[in-house]
Write an enzyme that holds these catalytic residues in place. Structure first.
Site, short mmCIF file in Angstrom:
data_model
loop_
_atom_site.label_atom_id
_atom_site.label_comp_id
_atom_site.label_asym_id
_atom_site.label_seq_id
_atom_site.Cartn_x
_atom_site.Cartn_y
_atom_site.Cartn_z
N HIS A 45 -0.31 4.85 7.06
CA HIS A 45 0.44 5.36 5.91
C HIS A 45 0.92 6.78 6.09
O HIS A 45 0.19 7.62 6.61
CB HIS A 45 -0.44 5.27 4.66
CG HIS A 45 -0.97 3.89 4.42
ND1 HIS A 45 -2.25 3.51 4.73
CD2 HIS A 45 -0.35 2.79 3.95
CE1 HIS A 45 -2.41 2.23 4.45
NE2 HIS A 45 -1.27 1.76 3.98
N ASP A 71 -3.13 8.32 7.56
CA ASP A 71 -4.10 7.52 8.31
C ASP A 71 -3.31 6.74 9.37
O ASP A 71 -2.18 7.11 9.67
CB ASP A 71 -4.95 6.64 7.37
CG ASP A 71 -4.11 5.63 6.57
OD1 ASP A 71 -2.95 5.37 6.96
OD2 ASP A 71 -4.64 5.11 5.56
N SER A 111 0.80 -1.22 0.00
CA SER A 111 0.00 0.00 0.00
C SER A 111 0.84 1.28 0.00
O SER A 111 0.35 2.34 -0.37
CB SER A 111 -0.93 0.01 1.21
OG SER A 111 -0.19 -0.14 2.40
#
Ligand SMILES: *[C@@H]1O[C@H](CO)[C@@H](O)[C@H](O)[C@H]1NC(C)=O
Ligand SMILES: *[C@@H]1O[C@H](CO)[C@@H](O)[C@H](O)[C@H]1NC(C)=O
Ligand SMILES: *[C@@H]1O[C@H](CO)[C@@H](O)[C@H](O)[C@H]1NC(C)=O
Length: 362
Positions: A329, A326, A40
């Site tokens: 990340h 978040d 991610s």
């Protein structure tokens, strides 16, 4: 998702004029192509079509990205986007899921949120494209590049040897595997040291397979201080420390083996150059000096269950002051710092033995 879906490529490729390819090869970038394998941290839309909790194709993700939400797990550009810019590409490397025609000649981004070195990693979240699958997808792209070069395998080999390949996986093998004993058995089977050794062994095998597909300039990104991310701080006792030291210590056992891995690969595969990007070194500077003052609270309003931003909720306005977007990340500002130092090392410990700028020049 590899073969069948991609057959239609053949048609668009057959029809694509060779002229495009020529003008591209003589263009600006320092290398003809850039291929990205990862999770991610660098996914740019591959998870959008998957059924998974690791899906962020909604606002406020992308609030600082030119076209808004794209599936990037941050407010703006990812580290891979910025490295691509530093390499001189005039547009972002497209995701495997949507790239078309002769675009594949400038590279493909295979990264997928949740992806791990181990295939079972992040299974509890739903769909994801593991490193193994990313390599299968790359194999499809390599065959298509051979076709674009009119079946000239030697030309394709030469072309692929000039590209930069960046590979960054392992975070999820901790976050979405070893550290979740309720879903995965690895922490009962292996000590942290054994687990790090097994991950490195599997990583080594897969990096050698990437070499077999023609990669010769490969940057391996180490893991960061996973014990310092808001998601782990929210779920573990820190015993007075700023981070969850037990997690950092476990992850460090993996990182410590990356430099010897790079040495081994360079020794065995002597016409290739592997480098190690030391994420710990790159992110260990004093962020306060750079105006990044909020180090352990996410910028967006996160779901307490997933740690992902709640759709449609306004995030913090001063995003360059936050390290985390978040609960998992980094913000774009951190990606910018990481990308710049991976490309052009600031400290001798940032990259080993050379940085991406020098790798491109080889
Ligand atoms: C907490 O820290 C103290 C002092 O450093 C140490 O003695 C103790 O073992 C730690 N406890 C845990 C659970 O890590
Ligand atoms: C990575 O950086 C850390 C922090 O600066 C340093 O302690 C470590 O030795 C570095 N690792 C390598 C392989 O250079
Ligand atoms: C950032 O902005 C918020 C309001 O949007 C404010 O409460 C906060 O003090 C500002 N600075 C930091 C470092 O959070």
């Amino acid at each position: 998702m590899a073969c069948g879906v991609k057959i239609w490529y053949l048609m668009s490729i057959m029809l694509s004029p060779l002229l495009n390819f020529r003008s591209f090869v003589h263009g600006e970038p320092q290398v003809p192509c850039y291929f990205i394998f990862g999770d991610s941290l660098v996914d740019n839309g591959n998870n959008n079509a998957l059924v998974t909790l690791a899906n962020v194709n909604f606002s406020p993700y992308g609030i600082d990205f030119p076209v808004g939400p794209t599936g990037r797990f941050t407010n703006g550009r990812t580290q891979a986007d910025i490295i691509g810019e530093l390499l001189g590409f005039d547009s972002f490397i497209p995701p495997f899921a949507t790239t078309i025609g002769s675009d594949i000649l400038k590279g493909v981004n295979y990264a997928s949120g949740g992806a791990g070195i181990r295939s079972e990693t992040a299974k509890a979240l739903g769909g994801r494209i593991s490193l193994k699958m990313q390599l299968i997808n790359h194999k499809v792209i390599v065959s298509l590049i051979e076709l674009l070069l009119l079946g000239n395998k030697a030309a394709a080999k030469d072309y692929l040897s000039k590209c930069i390949y960046s590979v960054g996986l392992g975070s999820n093998d901790y976050l979405n595997n070893y550290l979740q004993p309720q879903f995965y058995s690895t922490s009962r089977k292996y000590t942290p040291d054994q687990y790090a050794a097994i991950l490195i062994q599997q990583y080594s095998f897969k990096l050698r397979s990437l070499y077999k597909h023609g990669a010769r300039k490969i940057a391996i990104h180490g893991l960061g201080q996973i014990g310092c991310i808001p998601a782990e701080l929210a779920t573990h006792a820190t015993n007075g420390s700023a981070c969850v030291d037990t997690i950092n210590n476990a992850v460090q056992l993996f990182d410590k083996r990356l430099k010897p891995l790079v040495d081994d690969l360079n020794k065995d595969l002597h016409d290739a150059k592997f480098i190690y990007i030391n994420t710990t070194s790159i992110t260990s500077g004093n962020l306060l000096d750079l105006g990044i003052i909020v180090l352990n609270t996410p910028c967006c309003q996160v779901s307490t269950i997933t740690g992902i931003c709640i759709p449609g909720q306004a995030p913090c306005s001063n995003r360059t002051e936050y390290a985390f977007w978040d609960s998992f990340h980094p913000t774009e500002i951190i990606n910018l710092i990481s990308a710049r130092r991976a490309y052009n090392a600031l400290l001798p410990t940032d990259t080993y033995p050379i940085d991406i700028r020098h790798l491109a020049k080889l």
